[in-house]
Design an enzyme around this catalytic site. Sequence first.
Site, mmCIF file in Angstrom:
data_model
loop_
_atom_site.group_PDB
_atom_site.id
_atom_site.type_symbol
_atom_site.label_atom_id
_atom_site.label_comp_id
_atom_site.label_asym_id
_atom_site.label_seq_id
_atom_site.Cartn_x
_atom_site.Cartn_y
_atom_site.Cartn_z
ATOM 1 N N PRO A 196 -1.508 -10.805 1.887
ATOM 2 C CA PRO A 196 -1.146 -12.219 1.817
ATOM 3 C C PRO A 196 -1.148 -12.852 3.216
ATOM 4 C CG PRO A 196 0.651 -10.802 1.030
ATOM 5 C CD PRO A 196 -0.474 -9.910 1.356
ATOM 6 N N GLY A 241 0.243 -9.179 9.039
ATOM 7 C CA GLY A 241 -0.883 -8.937 9.963
ATOM 8 C C GLY A 241 -2.242 -9.230 9.369
ATOM 9 N N ALA A 284 -5.057 -10.174 11.938
ATOM 10 C CA ALA A 284 -5.516 -9.038 12.747
ATOM 11 C C ALA A 284 -6.361 -8.089 11.901
ATOM 12 C CB ALA A 284 -4.322 -8.291 13.335
ATOM 13 N N ALA A 285 -5.949 -7.870 10.649
ATOM 14 C CA ALA A 285 -6.685 -6.936 9.789
ATOM 15 C C ALA A 285 -8.083 -7.477 9.460
ATOM 16 C CB ALA A 285 -5.902 -6.682 8.504
ATOM 17 N N ASP A 322 0.166 -6.847 16.671
ATOM 18 C CA ASP A 322 -0.490 -6.811 15.355
ATOM 19 C C ASP A 322 -1.857 -6.137 15.451
ATOM 20 O OD1 ASP A 322 1.704 -8.362 14.761
ATOM 21 O OD2 ASP A 322 0.592 -9.875 13.626
HETATM 22 C C1 MEV Z 1 4.259 -11.270 14.873
HETATM 23 O O1 MEV Z 1 3.809 -10.272 13.959
HETATM 24 C C2 MEV Z 1 5.231 -10.701 15.842
HETATM 25 C C3 MEV Z 1 5.755 -11.674 16.904
HETATM 26 O O2 MEV Z 1 6.593 -10.895 17.763
HETATM 27 C C4 MEV Z 1 4.654 -12.318 17.690
HETATM 28 C C5 MEV Z 1 3.926 -11.331 18.589
HETATM 29 O O3 MEV Z 1 4.481 -10.305 18.976
HETATM 30 O O4 MEV Z 1 2.780 -11.649 18.948
HETATM 31 C C6 MEV Z 1 6.628 -12.764 16.280
#
Ligand code: MEV
Length: 307
Positions: free
Chosen positions: A94, A100, A103-104, A145
């Site tokens: 989702p 993530g 990124a994935a 991520d």
């Molecule tokens: C996002 O998955 C995590 C955060 O800490 C942002 C980051 O680390 O880039 C909120």
Amino acid sequence: MTKASAPGKVILLGEHAAVYGRPALAAPVQAVRAHAEVLPLDEDRVKVEAHEVGVDTYLDEMPDTHPLGKAIRLSIKEAQASGGFQVSVASDIPPASGLGSSAAVSVAIIRAVCEHFEHELGADRVAQMAFEVEMLHHGDPSGIDNTVVAFEIPVLFVKGEEPRPLGVTGRFQFVIGDTGEPSPTKELVTMLRGRWAGDTEFVDALFDSIGELTNQAAACIGRGEIGNLGPLMNHDQTLLETLGVSSPSLDRLIRAARDAGALGAKLSGAGGGGIMIALVDDSSLEAVDTALREAGAVRTIQTEIGQ
Ligand code: MEV
């Protein structure tokens, strides 16, 4: 045809503080994945299809700022690819939920294009390339991520350093609950940047405490101390609430998980909506899963680290 995929991710502890150089713990979530396919094409252009996000176009028509276009252009450059081909992207992660997804998707594209052109890539290079795309999505990301998604192992992450594999003794089980509300990472990271600039000492002290909890959690996971991890997650949630990144729907799911016997529960990712994560054992897993759904989770995902 060449196919590649990449998992979702979950942050166990340390989100937000990770942007400011404090340690964070994250793990891949294998139950949800992004997929990319590369097919030969009879024309000298690169076609891009991602029906879930309404993309059906050619690369030369995509702006430089389009994340899918950026991932493909970086891959073409890296693999010195030439000629026409088609890239199709699909994902069951989702989006904007803290799992993530962006990124994935990038990692799946990079792997598929580079593999198609027989260009071998290490996980560290994949992570670096995906980071360039993450900067378009999230503005000032820590890199956690893209790192955990590219390496596909639980990591202890510190911005700017080589990721360290997280040692795990035993098995740690989690239930992820999705509020179904979007978690706007860029907005929340920018909001916290403003709070940090306005009251650096206070916000830095909160980040230090989160970093300390994260190091303690890494030690617990390394020693197989499941009972000690839960309170650290609960404490981290209190600090995230103080930072202002929780939400009523996250609070509701977190409360429901704890009431149903979770050993600890907290938001995961940027917050504001998106997902929360509950630490469970065999005796509480199903009760917590049910309680999360009854409390309004639009989906739950069971995941684990160790064995
Ligand atoms: C996002 O998955 C995590 C955060 O800490 C942002 C980051 O680390 O880039 C909120």
